[in-house]
Design a protein around this motif. Structure first.
Motif, mmCIF file in Angstrom:
data_model
loop_
_atom_site.group_PDB
_atom_site.id
_atom_site.type_symbol
_atom_site.label_atom_id
_atom_site.label_comp_id
_atom_site.label_asym_id
_atom_site.label_seq_id
_atom_site.Cartn_x
_atom_site.Cartn_y
_atom_site.Cartn_z
ATOM 1 N N LEU A 139 -9.429 -11.008 -14.341
ATOM 2 C CA LEU A 139 -10.807 -11.007 -14.900
ATOM 3 C C LEU A 139 -10.587 -12.049 -15.944
ATOM 4 N N GLU A 140 -9.197 -12.528 -16.415
ATOM 5 C CA GLU A 140 -9.286 -13.660 -17.401
ATOM 6 C C GLU A 140 -9.753 -15.088 -16.733
ATOM 7 N N GLU A 141 -9.274 -15.370 -15.571
ATOM 8 C CA GLU A 141 -9.746 -16.361 -14.711
ATOM 9 C C GLU A 141 -11.564 -16.362 -14.301
ATOM 10 N N GLN A 142 -11.843 -15.228 -13.899
ATOM 11 C CA GLN A 142 -13.367 -15.036 -13.603
ATOM 12 C C GLN A 142 -14.376 -15.213 -14.944
ATOM 13 N N ALA A 143 -13.775 -14.589 -16.128
ATOM 14 C CA ALA A 143 -14.471 -14.732 -17.183
ATOM 15 C C ALA A 143 -14.485 -16.061 -17.648
ATOM 16 N N LEU A 144 -13.116 -16.780 -17.685
ATOM 17 C CA LEU A 144 -13.366 -18.146 -18.147
ATOM 18 C C LEU A 144 -14.417 -18.947 -17.232
ATOM 19 N N TYR A 145 -14.386 -18.741 -15.877
ATOM 20 C CA TYR A 145 -15.283 -19.569 -15.106
ATOM 21 C C TYR A 145 -16.924 -19.258 -15.318
ATOM 22 N N LEU A 146 -17.288 -17.895 -15.602
ATOM 23 C CA LEU A 146 -18.619 -17.791 -15.870
ATOM 24 C C LEU A 146 -18.967 -18.202 -17.340
ATOM 25 N N GLN A 147 -18.002 -18.338 -18.282
ATOM 26 C CA GLN A 147 -18.384 -18.785 -19.585
ATOM 27 C C GLN A 147 -18.293 -20.433 -19.826
ATOM 28 N N THR A 148 -17.905 -21.201 -18.656
ATOM 29 C CA THR A 148 -18.034 -22.392 -18.397
ATOM 30 C C THR A 148 -18.929 -22.881 -17.447
ATOM 31 N N HIS A 149 -19.277 -21.988 -16.899
ATOM 32 C CA HIS A 149 -20.451 -22.354 -15.603
ATOM 33 C C HIS A 149 -21.823 -21.248 -16.325
ATOM 34 N N PRO A 150 -22.350 -21.890 -17.320
ATOM 35 C CA PRO A 150 -23.509 -21.115 -17.560
ATOM 36 C C PRO A 150 -24.601 -21.120 -16.456
ATOM 37 N N GLY A 151 -25.400 -19.971 -16.354
ATOM 38 C CA GLY A 151 -26.521 -19.987 -15.372
ATOM 39 C C GLY A 151 -25.872 -19.522 -13.966
ATOM 40 N N ARG A 152 -24.555 -19.404 -13.801
ATOM 41 C CA ARG A 152 -24.291 -18.404 -12.673
ATOM 42 C C ARG A 152 -24.506 -17.066 -12.699
ATOM 43 N N LEU A 190 -27.021 -15.298 7.270
ATOM 44 C CA LEU A 190 -27.502 -14.152 8.066
ATOM 45 C C LEU A 190 -26.679 -13.905 9.137
ATOM 46 N N PHE A 191 -25.523 -14.501 9.444
ATOM 47 C CA PHE A 191 -24.742 -13.998 10.581
ATOM 48 C C PHE A 191 -23.359 -14.089 9.982
ATOM 49 N N SER A 192 -22.995 -14.013 8.724
ATOM 50 C CA SER A 192 -21.600 -13.875 8.383
ATOM 51 C C SER A 192 -21.616 -13.383 6.940
ATOM 52 N N CYS A 193 -20.556 -12.992 6.542
ATOM 53 C CA CYS A 193 -20.414 -12.257 5.293
ATOM 54 C C CYS A 193 -19.256 -13.096 4.612
ATOM 55 N N TYR A 194 -19.635 -13.991 3.580
ATOM 56 C CA TYR A 194 -18.744 -15.056 3.054
ATOM 57 C C TYR A 194 -17.841 -14.526 1.802
ATOM 58 N N LEU A 195 -18.388 -13.272 1.303
ATOM 59 C CA LEU A 195 -17.454 -12.353 0.126
ATOM 60 C C LEU A 195 -16.779 -11.469 0.487
ATOM 61 N N CYS A 196 -15.665 -11.348 0.115
ATOM 62 C CA CYS A 196 -14.810 -9.902 -0.004
ATOM 63 C C CYS A 196 -15.292 -9.156 -1.202
ATOM 64 N N HIS A 197 -15.759 -7.955 -0.847
ATOM 65 C CA HIS A 197 -16.416 -7.132 -1.845
ATOM 66 C C HIS A 197 -15.737 -6.897 -3.165
ATOM 67 N N GLY A 198 -14.595 -6.669 -3.055
ATOM 68 C CA GLY A 198 -13.803 -6.366 -4.167
ATOM 69 C C GLY A 198 -13.435 -7.445 -4.974
ATOM 70 N N THR A 199 -13.817 -8.901 -4.622
ATOM 71 C CA THR A 199 -13.200 -9.904 -5.634
ATOM 72 C C THR A 199 -14.470 -10.364 -6.549
ATOM 73 N N VAL A 200 -15.639 -9.735 -6.236
ATOM 74 C CA VAL A 200 -16.646 -10.260 -6.869
ATOM 75 C C VAL A 200 -17.105 -9.655 -8.490
ATOM 76 N N VAL A 201 -17.386 -10.662 -9.205
ATOM 77 C CA VAL A 201 -17.902 -10.224 -10.570
ATOM 78 C C VAL A 201 -19.427 -10.839 -10.648
ATOM 79 N N PHE A 202 -20.107 -9.893 -10.778
ATOM 80 C CA PHE A 202 -21.597 -10.187 -10.931
ATOM 81 C C PHE A 202 -22.340 -9.886 -12.393
ATOM 82 N N SER A 203 -23.678 -10.356 -12.349
ATOM 83 C CA SER A 203 -24.251 -10.182 -13.494
ATOM 84 C C SER A 203 -25.001 -8.890 -13.271
#
Length: 328
Positions: A97-110, A149-162
């Motif tokens: 969570l620390e890494e993902q929070a830092l990413y979102l704080q330093t990448h506004p608009g994501r 449309l023919f692949s799932c790029y994200l592992c569900h449990g890894t995602v933090v979203f708005s």
């Protein structure tokens, strides 16, 4: 920045305590953990009730509703503006969570961020695994959109979203029992692709008894339905008159689609392409102005057909969409 970690669990007595502990051990202090017990019949209820931590909120369901419904319920109770998904049998690294929070704080608009994963069977780390390899691919924005449309790029449990973006696109769809996450990603990608931090922040449990692996045909049928609906809604339904959805594939592929997915569309037209001569059927339909959007049940031959058509005339890109396929 408050992050609400949301976990749905059903009969998860084997791993849920370890999963919860990995969340409570985060180095990032500003989070809450909401756990929705989906009518478990094993010791899950007992394990959850033994948790004594002010950061944890537990919601018990009287009966099983499915993961998508439970996640929606958990997010309804979330106080944070950001939602971190966590599967009940997986483990987060302490700095996730620390890494993902830092990413979102330093990448506004994501609108979200993911990470790389480590595969796990029991307590053993698995390196050479196709599923792990794919979830650890790093794609740029264009690649994410082109393959969505023919692949799932994200592992569900890894995602933090708005949370705001989540509600803007319509939440998880409880209609889908297996690939509800993929359906959500397609809708979120219409706002913005979700990138990955190039670090392993999540341990993903590789289980052959998971719902998605118990019957591969059901999983692929659901993926085909989701991707086809996405094409239909965004390329066809906006028109005043509802044209026919054209399905292009091998005889086996078209038959599978007709049996398992076709009922979702009132008007559909099948073009079976098994040899190079059959491609003319597609070209003629396009010349007659009847091809508004076509889903291609991709296989090596169909992919070559797509490449050849686009090479001859780039306008085909706006009409042909490769989606998942089960049987060639």
């Amino acid at each position: 920045m408050l992050i609400s970690v949301v976990m749905a669990v059903y009969n998860g007595e084997k791993y849920v305590e370890e999963a919860v502990r990995s969340v409570l051990n985060q180095t990032y202090p500003h989070f809450e953990l909401i756990i929705v017990d989906d009518g478990s019949t094993d010791r899950t209820w007992e394990i959850l009730e033994a948790i004594d931590d002010p950061k944890v909120k537990i919601i018990h369901q009287d009966k099983n509703h499915g993961a998508a419904s439970c996640l929606n319920l958990g997010i309804e109770h979330a106080k944070g503006d950001w939602i971190a998904i966590h599967d009940a049998d997986d483990i987060s690294e302490p700095n996730r969570l620390e890494e993902q929070a830092l990413y979102l704080q330093t990448h506004p608009g994501r609108i979200g961020v993911s990470s790389l994963i480590a595969g796990r069977i029991g307590n053993e780390i698995v390196v050479h695994n196709e599923e792990v390899h794919y979830y650890n691919l790093i794609l740029d924005h264009g690649q994410i959109i082109n393959t969505r449309l023919f692949s799932c790029y994200l592992c569900h449990g890894t995602v933090v979203f708005s949370k705001k973006a989540f509600y803007a696109v319509g939440r998880y769809n409880p209609k889908y029992k297996i690939s509800y996450d993929y359906d959500l990603w397609l809708r979120l990608f219409q706002i913005s692709p979700i990138e990955k931090i190039p670090k392993v922040l999540y341990h993903y449990r590789l289980r052959e008894d998971s719902l998605g692996k118990q019957d591969r045909s059901k999983t692929i049928a659901e993926l085909m339905a989701i991707s086809s609906q996405h094409v239909y809604k965004n390329r066809i339904r906006r028109r005043k008159r509802k044209p026919v959805l054209t399905i292009v594939g091998s005889t086996k592929g078209c038959l599978f689609f007709k049996r398992h997915v076709g009922q979702n569309f009132a008007k559909k037209y099948y073009i079976r392409i098994n040899t190079i001569k059959d491609v003319r059927k597609l070209i003629i339909r396009n010349r007659k102005g009847k091809l508004k959007a076509a889903v291609l049940l991709n296989n090596p031959f169909i992919n070559k057909v797509y490449d050849d058509l686009v090479r001859r005339d780039a306008s085909w890109r706006k009409k042909l969409f490769k989606i998942w396929n089960y049987k060639y």
